[in-house]
Design a protein around this motif. Structure first.
Motif, mmCIF file in Angstrom:
data_model
loop_
_atom_site.group_PDB
_atom_site.id
_atom_site.type_symbol
_atom_site.label_atom_id
_atom_site.label_comp_id
_atom_site.label_asym_id
_atom_site.label_seq_id
_atom_site.Cartn_x
_atom_site.Cartn_y
_atom_site.Cartn_z
ATOM 1 N N MET A 88 -72.794 -31.725 -36.109
ATOM 2 C CA MET A 88 -73.287 -32.556 -37.211
ATOM 3 C C MET A 88 -72.062 -33.126 -37.902
ATOM 4 O O MET A 88 -71.541 -32.515 -38.819
ATOM 5 C CB MET A 88 -74.130 -31.738 -38.179
ATOM 6 N N ASN A 89 -71.570 -34.242 -37.424
ATOM 7 C CA ASN A 89 -70.327 -34.869 -37.856
ATOM 8 C C ASN A 89 -69.093 -34.068 -37.438
ATOM 9 O O ASN A 89 -68.007 -34.591 -37.378
ATOM 10 C CB ASN A 89 -70.277 -35.124 -39.367
ATOM 11 N N GLU A 90 -69.245 -32.799 -37.201
ATOM 12 C CA GLU A 90 -68.198 -31.925 -36.696
ATOM 13 C C GLU A 90 -68.881 -30.723 -36.058
ATOM 14 O O GLU A 90 -70.072 -30.487 -36.276
ATOM 15 C CB GLU A 90 -67.239 -31.488 -37.798
ATOM 16 N N PRO A 91 -68.150 -29.951 -35.247
ATOM 17 C CA PRO A 91 -68.786 -28.797 -34.599
ATOM 18 C C PRO A 91 -69.346 -27.796 -35.607
ATOM 19 O O PRO A 91 -68.689 -27.447 -36.581
ATOM 20 C CB PRO A 91 -67.641 -28.173 -33.809
ATOM 21 N N VAL A 92 -70.583 -27.380 -35.369
ATOM 22 C CA VAL A 92 -71.240 -26.394 -36.223
ATOM 23 C C VAL A 92 -71.414 -25.071 -35.474
ATOM 24 O O VAL A 92 -71.223 -24.000 -36.024
ATOM 25 C CB VAL A 92 -72.618 -26.923 -36.692
ATOM 26 N N PHE A 93 -71.769 -25.170 -34.203
ATOM 27 C CA PHE A 93 -71.976 -23.996 -33.363
ATOM 28 C C PHE A 93 -71.276 -24.277 -32.045
ATOM 29 O O PHE A 93 -71.583 -25.251 -31.368
ATOM 30 C CB PHE A 93 -73.480 -23.775 -33.169
ATOM 31 N N GLU A 131 -59.957 -15.581 -23.413
ATOM 32 C CA GLU A 131 -61.075 -14.828 -23.986
ATOM 33 C C GLU A 131 -61.969 -15.800 -24.732
ATOM 34 O O GLU A 131 -61.477 -16.759 -25.341
ATOM 35 C CB GLU A 131 -60.555 -13.753 -24.941
ATOM 36 N N LEU A 132 -63.268 -15.547 -24.691
ATOM 37 C CA LEU A 132 -64.232 -16.450 -25.319
ATOM 38 C C LEU A 132 -64.705 -15.911 -26.662
ATOM 39 O O LEU A 132 -64.871 -14.699 -26.832
ATOM 40 C CB LEU A 132 -65.441 -16.647 -24.403
ATOM 41 N N PHE A 133 -64.972 -16.855 -27.583
ATOM 42 C CA PHE A 133 -65.447 -16.515 -28.917
ATOM 43 C C PHE A 133 -66.562 -17.477 -29.311
ATOM 44 O O PHE A 133 -66.475 -18.681 -29.066
ATOM 45 C CB PHE A 133 -64.299 -16.602 -29.939
ATOM 46 N N LEU A 134 -67.595 -16.935 -29.911
ATOM 47 C CA LEU A 134 -68.697 -17.716 -30.434
ATOM 48 C C LEU A 134 -68.396 -17.996 -31.900
ATOM 49 O O LEU A 134 -68.014 -17.087 -32.642
ATOM 50 C CB LEU A 134 -69.981 -16.894 -30.296
ATOM 51 N N CYS A 135 -68.543 -19.257 -32.307
ATOM 52 C CA CYS A 135 -68.182 -19.655 -33.670
ATOM 53 C C CYS A 135 -69.320 -20.430 -34.316
ATOM 54 O O CYS A 135 -69.995 -21.226 -33.666
ATOM 55 C CB CYS A 135 -66.953 -20.547 -33.656
ATOM 56 N N SER A 136 -69.478 -20.219 -35.608
ATOM 57 C CA SER A 136 -70.473 -20.950 -36.380
ATOM 58 C C SER A 136 -69.870 -21.358 -37.716
ATOM 59 O O SER A 136 -69.321 -20.519 -38.424
ATOM 60 C CB SER A 136 -71.703 -20.071 -36.625
ATOM 61 N N CYS A 137 -69.979 -22.641 -38.025
ATOM 62 C CA CYS A 137 -69.624 -23.097 -39.369
ATOM 63 C C CYS A 137 -70.878 -22.858 -40.205
ATOM 64 O O CYS A 137 -71.845 -23.611 -40.129
ATOM 65 C CB CYS A 137 -69.228 -24.571 -39.370
ATOM 66 N N CYS A 138 -70.881 -21.766 -40.948
ATOM 67 C CA CYS A 138 -72.096 -21.331 -41.639
ATOM 68 C C CYS A 138 -72.196 -21.836 -43.070
ATOM 69 O O CYS A 138 -73.270 -21.766 -43.673
ATOM 70 C CB CYS A 138 -72.202 -19.816 -41.594
ATOM 71 N N GLN A 139 -71.118 -22.353 -43.611
ATOM 72 C CA GLN A 139 -71.140 -22.952 -44.955
ATOM 73 C C GLN A 139 -70.147 -24.097 -44.989
ATOM 74 O O GLN A 139 -69.046 -23.974 -44.441
ATOM 75 C CB GLN A 139 -70.739 -21.942 -46.035
#
Length: 148
Positions: free
Chosen positions: A22-27, A36-44
């Protein structure tokens, strides 16, 4: 790949796959120098800053997310060894390992909602699923059996 953020214990994270934008990565999925892999969320996010939740993940978990076989909340809590909260407000970055409020399965308001899936359309993430299934095979081939 786009550099995302340096986290001391994880290394330099680069965005590998954006799942929601949404205009930038959120999930999204990141990887470090060790692959190594990491799951990321922009939560705020607001005018003063942002907050992200970052956790370790695996190709198998990413495929399950993309096939709606696991909820997003469950995916974030699959690995408890790395659960990082990162705040960036007015240019000041603060990193907290396993903030119990942020990572509480029952009560966290920052984790994805309970019961929330990606809700993917049929064939929507075929390329990404193929990519991460290939990573599962690659990881399997790299296992060295020790015979006593």
């Amino acid at each position: 790949m786009e550099k995302f953020m340096m986290v001391d214990k994880l290394g330099m994270l680069e965005i590998e796959t954006v799942l929601v934008e949404m205009n930038e990565p959120v999930f999204f999925v990141c990887k470090n120098e060790k692959k190594e892999l990491f799951l990321c969320s922009c939560c705020q996010a607001n005018k003063n800053g942002k907050k992200w939740l970052i956790t370790r993940t695996s190709p198998d978990i990413v495929v399950k997310i993309l096939k709606d076989e696991i909820t997003l909340r469950e995916a974030f809590l699959e690995f408890e060894d790395i659960q990082v909260s990162v705040c960036s407000f007015d240019g000041d970055i603060k990193i907290a390992e396993h903030d119990s409020v942020d990572w509480d399965y029952e009560n966290s308001i920052l984790l994805p909602d309970k019961g929330e899936y990606m809700d993917v359309e049929e064939d929507e993430f075929l390329e990404e699923i193929s990519y991460y299934e290939g990573k599962k095979v690659e990881a399997y081939k790299n296992i060295k059996l020790e015979i006593d």
